[in-house]
Enzyme design. Structure first.
Site, PDB file in Angstrom:
ATOM      1  N   PRO A   1       0.824  -1.221   0.000  1.00 26.98           N
ATOM      2  CA  PRO A   1       0.000   0.000   0.000  1.00 26.98           C
ATOM      3  C   PRO A   1       0.856   1.268   0.000  1.00 26.98           C
ATOM      4  CG  PRO A   1      -0.160  -1.144   2.119  1.00 26.98           C
ATOM      5  CD  PRO A   1       0.611  -2.034   1.204  1.00 26.98           C
TER       6      PRO A   1
ATOM      7  N   ARG B   1      -3.520  -9.509 -20.145  1.00 27.25           N
ATOM      8  CA  ARG B   1      -4.434  -9.191 -21.251  1.00 27.25           C
ATOM      9  C   ARG B   1      -3.799  -8.259 -22.278  1.00 27.25           C
ATOM     10  NH1 ARG B   1      -7.122  -4.661 -20.621  1.00 27.25           N
ATOM     11  NH2 ARG B   1      -9.066  -5.238 -21.633  1.00 27.25           N
TER      12      ARG B   1
ATOM     13  N   GLU C   1       3.368  -6.819   8.487  1.00 25.83           N
ATOM     14  CA  GLU C   1       3.675  -5.395   8.297  1.00 25.83           C
ATOM     15  C   GLU C   1       4.552  -5.170   7.067  1.00 25.83           C
ATOM     16  OE1 GLU C   1       2.050  -3.136  10.196  1.00 25.83           O
ATOM     17  OE2 GLU C   1       1.123  -4.982  10.913  1.00 25.83           O
TER      18      GLU C   1
ATOM     19  N   ASP D   1     -11.190  -0.034 -24.045  1.00 24.63           N
ATOM     20  CA  ASP D   1     -11.875  -0.005 -22.762  1.00 24.63           C
ATOM     21  C   ASP D   1     -11.239   1.041 -21.849  1.00 24.63           C
ATOM     22  OD1 ASP D   1      -9.616  -1.378 -22.060  1.00 24.63           O
ATOM     23  OD2 ASP D   1     -10.623  -3.291 -21.801  1.00 24.63           O
TER      24      ASP D   1
HETATM   25  N1  ADE Z   1      -0.841  -4.980   0.186  1.00 25.38           N
HETATM   26  C1  ADE Z   1      -1.730  -4.545   1.108  1.00 25.38           C
HETATM   27  N2  ADE Z   1      -2.489  -3.572   0.624  1.00 25.38           N
HETATM   28  C2  ADE Z   1      -2.083  -3.347  -0.666  1.00 25.38           C
HETATM   29  C3  ADE Z   1      -2.477  -2.441  -1.681  1.00 25.38           C
HETATM   30  N3  ADE Z   1      -3.450  -1.547  -1.510  1.00 25.38           N
HETATM   31  N4  ADE Z   1      -1.827  -2.505  -2.857  1.00 25.38           N
HETATM   32  C4  ADE Z   1      -0.830  -3.388  -3.039  1.00 25.38           C
HETATM   33  N5  ADE Z   1      -0.419  -4.254  -2.119  1.00 25.38           N
HETATM   34  C5  ADE Z   1      -1.032  -4.245  -0.933  1.00 25.38           C
END
Ligand code: ADE
Length: 246
Positions: A89, A158, A116, A173
């Site tokens: 994230p 794809r 984590e 698309d």
């Molecule tokens: N691992 C945990 N959350 C994630 C996200 N939003 N994007 C990529 N990997 C992740």
């Protein structure tokens, strides 16, 4: 293209055997291997994590276990066209443009973290030897990188030559090259009347130019309503006079 996925939950990647990606694997367009990271642990409990330096909640995945796994999976090959993808994230947003770049690689290795995350030194050391992309699939936190890896593999697969039956659909698309930064117009098929909801008449008219104009207008309208930030990013030279009237 060769794709390796490393995870402590290899079964999470089972959907890669289905549908479009599954067919690309069966057709030999993609050589896919999914690995259990714990195979590279050295203790009896197959430990892959430890407590974070500096304290705090949760566990961090050990760089030495990840490093051994990566080395074995890479197998001493030339790494010039290899990309290590680390879903997190905290990564750079994964977009269609990133998918297109990854589709040019010969080999992708996806390292799915849990807890984590993975000790940063694993990523930093790998980056001295190959291209590394730390990628986020959106501003929310998943339990691990596996679902993000599925997203990345499907979006890249794809785009590979010979994977889509109709290559035009990859281009037109939402976020494909033909629509340049707009979301797609709505789609309709039979029946012409669904519970009192009818099909926009222009789509039944047979006027190709009118259909194209209507679709473009709907794309612009939807984009303005749902993704106003994309309208801000549009190249003004991409807009024609009729676009400006929408
Ligand atoms: N691992 C945990 N959350 C994630 C996200 N939003 N994007 C990529 N990997 C992740």
């Amino acid at each position: 293209m060769s794709i390796d996925v490393l995870s402590i939950f290899p079964d999470y990647l089972a959907p890669l055997g289905l549908s479009l990606v599954g067919k690309a694997v069966a057709d030999g367009v993609i050589a896919l291997r999914v690995h259990d990271l714990r195979d590279w642990a050295t203790d009896r409990h197959r430990t892959v994590d430890d407590t974070p330096y500096g304290g705090g909640a949760g566990m961090v995945m050990r760089p030495d276990v990840w490093g051994r796994a990566l080395d074995d999976v890479l197998g001493g090959q030339d790494l010039t066209r290899t990309v290590l993808v680390v879903p997190t994230p905290a990564g750079v947003p994964f977009t269609q443009a990133v998918a297109s770049e990854l589709a040019h690689a010969d080999r992708l290795v996806l390292a799915c973290g849990r807890y984590e995350g993975i000790d940063q030194r694993f990523v930093d050391e790998a980056a001295t030897r190959m291209t590394v992309r730390e990628l986020s699939i959106g501003d929310y936190v998943l339990a691990g990188g596996e679902v993000a890896a599925l997203v990345v593999v499907e979006a890249v697969a794809r785009l590979l030559p010979g994977v889509l039956g109709n290559p035009e659909s990859a281009a037109t698309d939402s976020f494909g090259t033909a629509s340049v930064g707009l979301v797609e117009h709505p789609q309709y098929t039979r029946p012409p009347d669904y519970r009192g909801h009818t099909v926009p008449p222009v789509l039944l008219s047979g006027h190709h130019a009118a259909v194209a104009r209507w679709r473009r207008d709907e794309s612009l309208r939807r984009t303005a309503q749902r993704r106003p930030e994309l309208i801000e990013q549009l190249d003004p030279t991409e807009l024609d006079a009729a676009d400006r009237a929408v």
